[in-house]
Design an enzyme around this catalytic site. Structure first.
Site, short mmCIF file in Angstrom:
data_model
loop_
_atom_site.label_atom_id
_atom_site.label_comp_id
_atom_site.label_asym_id
_atom_site.label_seq_id
_atom_site.Cartn_x
_atom_site.Cartn_y
_atom_site.Cartn_z
N VAL A 186 0.91 -1.15 0.00
CA VAL A 186 0.00 0.00 0.00
C VAL A 186 0.95 1.20 0.00
O VAL A 186 1.62 1.46 1.00
CB VAL A 186 -0.94 -0.01 1.22
N PRO A 187 1.04 1.89 -1.14
CA PRO A 187 2.17 2.81 -1.39
C PRO A 187 2.11 4.15 -0.67
O PRO A 187 1.96 5.21 -1.28
CB PRO A 187 2.10 2.98 -2.91
N CYS A 188 2.31 4.12 0.63
CA CYS A 188 2.33 5.37 1.41
C CYS A 188 3.54 6.22 1.04
O CYS A 188 3.53 7.43 1.27
CB CYS A 188 2.29 5.06 2.90
N HIS A 189 4.55 5.63 0.42
CA HIS A 189 5.72 6.39 0.00
C HIS A 189 5.40 7.39 -1.11
O HIS A 189 6.17 8.30 -1.37
CB HIS A 189 6.85 5.44 -0.45
#
Length: 178
Positions: free
Chosen positions: A136-139
């Site tokens: 889950v691409p929180c970056h």
């Protein structure tokens, strides 16, 4: 709750993959942040037990493909993360940010229907509570001034991931040496 713990090597250091009996992913965290992993699991489950398990070929293949450049390889992985309603809404919204793109915390807040600029703070907290980093691409969420802040894995990893996905131009490997 019994959960399986697997260590997976990545170019950004080892990561800890936590799955259930159905192979759904509950957490994916950098191995040097083991305390954060346990804090996130304690916050979501009354009790849990981590049992060392061999890696699932499906998970390893998808993760290896992502780091080899197939930026959509993680899309097929199933996550099962407990969280507040806001956290879950934010995590779904994170999945809608495509590789190679970023959003600011404010843009994410507005996309979720918040009009008060202070909502970006709550959105940032929900992004930071994401237990499945990279998947889950929180970056892909950055500060309004373009600053790479707020990534639990550290700014050097956030930069690496954004460069890997083409959202940032490579910098002369400043973070490689750490």
């Amino acid at each position: 709750m019994k959960l399986h713990l697997t260590t997976i090597a990545t170019p950004l250091d080892d990561m800890l993959l936590v799955t259930d009996e159905s192979a759904h992913i509950h957490a994916f965290e950098f191995a040097d942040h083991r305390a954060r992993l346990h804090r996130l699991l304690r916050a979501r489950y009354d009790t849990y037990e981590l049992i060392d398990a061999p890696p699932s070929p499906t998970h390893v293949t998808a993760i290896d493909r992502y780091f080899a450049g197939d930026l959509h390889a993680l899309d097929s992985l199933v996550t099962d993360t407990a969280g507040s309603d806001l956290e879950r809404r934010v995590w779904v919204a994170l999945l809608e940010i495509p590789p190679g793109r970023t959003k600011t915390y404010g843009e994410l807040a507005r996309a979720l229907g918040f009009t008060d600029p202070r909502a970006a703070i709550d959105i940032g907290a929900a992004v930071g509570a994401n237990p499945v980093e990279v998947i889950v691409p929180c970056h892909r969420v950055i500060g309004s001034n373009g600053e790479l802040k707020g990534y639990a894995g550290g700014p050097h990893r956030k930069r690496w991931l954004l460069e890997h996905e083409g959202a940032l131009a490579p910098v002369n490997d400043l973070f490689a040496a750490r």
